[in-house]
Design a protein around this motif. Structure first.
Motif, PDB file in Angstrom:
ATOM      1  N   ASP A 222     -37.922 -26.785  50.600  1.00 30.06           N
ATOM      2  CA  ASP A 222     -36.858 -26.893  51.779  1.00 30.06           C
ATOM      3  C   ASP A 222     -36.693 -25.783  52.887  1.00 30.06           C
ATOM      4  N   LEU A 223     -36.750 -24.504  52.004  1.00 27.81           N
ATOM      5  CA  LEU A 223     -36.914 -23.444  52.687  1.00 27.81           C
ATOM      6  C   LEU A 223     -38.004 -23.258  53.706  1.00 27.81           C
ATOM      7  N   GLN A 224     -39.203 -23.786  53.163  1.00 30.60           N
ATOM      8  CA  GLN A 224     -40.396 -23.832  53.985  1.00 30.60           C
ATOM      9  C   GLN A 224     -40.343 -24.656  55.164  1.00 30.60           C
ATOM     10  N   ASP A 225     -39.944 -25.891  54.796  1.00 29.06           N
ATOM     11  CA  ASP A 225     -39.900 -26.838  55.915  1.00 29.06           C
ATOM     12  C   ASP A 225     -38.926 -26.645  57.051  1.00 29.06           C
ATOM     13  N   TRP A 226     -37.751 -26.141  56.544  1.00 28.52           N
ATOM     14  CA  TRP A 226     -36.809 -26.178  57.457  1.00 28.52           C
ATOM     15  C   TRP A 226     -36.669 -24.844  58.437  1.00 28.52           C
ATOM     16  N   ALA A 240     -28.415 -30.415  56.635  1.00 31.48           N
ATOM     17  CA  ALA A 240     -26.685 -30.351  56.279  1.00 31.48           C
ATOM     18  C   ALA A 240     -26.254 -29.903  54.996  1.00 31.48           C
ATOM     19  N   PRO A 241     -26.791 -30.713  53.994  1.00 28.35           N
ATOM     20  CA  PRO A 241     -26.393 -30.489  52.877  1.00 28.35           C
ATOM     21  C   PRO A 241     -26.637 -28.942  52.387  1.00 28.35           C
ATOM     22  N   ALA A 242     -27.879 -28.466  52.755  1.00 29.95           N
ATOM     23  CA  ALA A 242     -28.026 -26.732  52.191  1.00 29.95           C
ATOM     24  C   ALA A 242     -26.982 -26.072  53.178  1.00 29.95           C
ATOM     25  N   VAL A 243     -26.777 -26.508  54.467  1.00 27.06           N
ATOM     26  CA  VAL A 243     -25.812 -25.772  55.111  1.00 27.06           C
ATOM     27  C   VAL A 243     -24.436 -25.890  54.348  1.00 27.06           C
ATOM     28  N   ARG A 272     -31.255 -18.555  54.766  1.00 25.42           N
ATOM     29  CA  ARG A 272     -32.843 -17.996  54.069  1.00 25.42           C
ATOM     30  C   ARG A 272     -32.179 -17.338  52.950  1.00 25.42           C
ATOM     31  N   ASN A 273     -31.269 -16.226  53.189  1.00 32.00           N
ATOM     32  CA  ASN A 273     -31.243 -15.426  52.027  1.00 32.00           C
ATOM     33  C   ASN A 273     -30.350 -15.796  50.923  1.00 32.00           C
ATOM     34  N   ARG A 274     -29.590 -17.103  51.050  1.00 34.96           N
ATOM     35  CA  ARG A 274     -28.954 -17.706  49.874  1.00 34.96           C
ATOM     36  C   ARG A 274     -29.641 -18.494  49.143  1.00 34.96           C
ATOM     37  N   MET A 275     -30.679 -19.125  50.065  1.00 35.58           N
ATOM     38  CA  MET A 275     -31.616 -19.984  49.322  1.00 35.58           C
ATOM     39  C   MET A 275     -32.672 -19.237  48.297  1.00 35.58           C
TER      40      MET A 275
END
Length: 318
Positions: A222-226, A240-243, A272-275
């Motif tokens: 997800d991090l790479q895609d978004w 949105a769910p990650a936010v 990014r930092n939290r993911m």
């Protein structure tokens, strides 16, 4: 994780991948004996080209726990069939037209035959697992059902913000990464443990190990895609769910719903930092689980595998 351990796992993974490719090619006709030989080439094409990460987890866990190598191959093929079937369905639902630099299955076979092929692969994997033993069948059935639940709950690009709004939304993201990806990696590790005929508590530890790897893998994906570039309007419903989960104590708390591209871009450094921290936490949990599972030469591979698998994701796809 030191480089020598990760290099050792990379060598192990390449060897296992070659063994799996050879074994899959040899066993595929028997595995899918309910369909005509002429149609088996379609299944072969769908399975071709995967990284075999989940199958490798089956083999590694079995060998780490002292199992016979031959006992794990049918389980590895079943897991890889479930993964491939889920991708067929995902591509059709999402409207994606390519997969692994090839045309998506639904664009080649047509939507109806592609969906039916995915169903066939799910059902065959479940049937073959059940033939190995009751517990194997239960693990596989639970994995398929759980993945379907994750796909059903995942927001789409057309998500209605009003429907998805509310404080419970912040809990959705970790649930999704577990359902979508954590469970199948967990099932792969658990099936490898069952192949080694270990006790139920050890098999449960194996599932926890694999689930942590899968969750880290999905968050990294997800991090790479978004977040490789500013989020687009089409990505925002998926983001949105990650936010909600990672940023609810900050700027995102001002509203629940689909963030605008501008809002998502402001949150990108924090997200990014939290993911990345969430990935690291799950990798550490996987290593801790590995230390409970095995000793001897394979424990180093079990400890290195989570980091190497997440790194492999970054090199391109499932």
């Amino acid at each position: 994780m030191d480089r020598s351990s990760q290099a050792a796992f990379d060598v192990y993974w390449r060897c296992v991948r070659e063994r799996l490719e050879h074994d899959f090619d040899r066993r595929l006709a028997q595995f899918f004996d309910a369909i005509p030989a002429a149609d088996q080439s379609v299944v072969r094409d769908v399975l071709r080209g995967g990284k075999r990460l989940r199958g490798c987890v089956v083999i590694l866990m079995n060998e780490a726990l002292g199992g016979s190598p031959g006992a794990a191959f049918t389980r590895a093929l079943a897991v890889e069939c479930v993964q491939a079937a889920s991708l067929i369905h995902d591509d059709f639902v999402d409207g994606d037209t390519s997969r692994r630099d090839r045309a998506a299955t639904w664009t080649v076979l047509g939507p109806r035959r592609a969906v039916l092929l995915g169903d066939l692969m799910f059902a065959t994997a479940l049937s073959r697992a059940a033939e190995l033993g009751r517990e194997d069948g239960v693990v596989m059935a639970r994995a398929i059902a759980t993945m379907a639940a994750g796909a059903f709950q995942e927001p789409l690009a057309t998500s209605d913000p009003a429907r998805d709004a509310g404080p419970l939304a912040a809990r959705l993201y970790p649930r999704l990464v577990h359902l979508k990806t954590g469970v199948l990696f967990g099932a792969a590790a658990q099936l490898g443990a069952l192949a080694a005929e270990v006790s139920a508590p050890v098999a449960a530890h194996a599932f926890a190990y694999g689930a942590c790897i899968g969750e880290a893998y999905q968050i990294a994906d997800d991090l790479q895609d978004w977040l490789a570039a500013p989020p687009t309007a089409a990505q925002c419903p998926l983001l949105a769910p990650a936010v909600w989960h990672f940023c609810a104590d900050g700027e995102a708390a001002e509203r629940f719903g689909v963030p605008t591209p501008e809002h998502a871009e402001r949150l990108r450094p924090l997200l990014r930092n939290r993911m990345e921290a969430a990935i690291g936490h799950r990798l550490q949990r996987a290593v801790a689980a590995a230390d409970l599972l095995a000793s001897g030469p394979h424990v180093g591979l079990l400890r290195a595998a989570p980091y190497a698998i997440v790194r492999a994701m970054a090199r391109g796809g499932p």
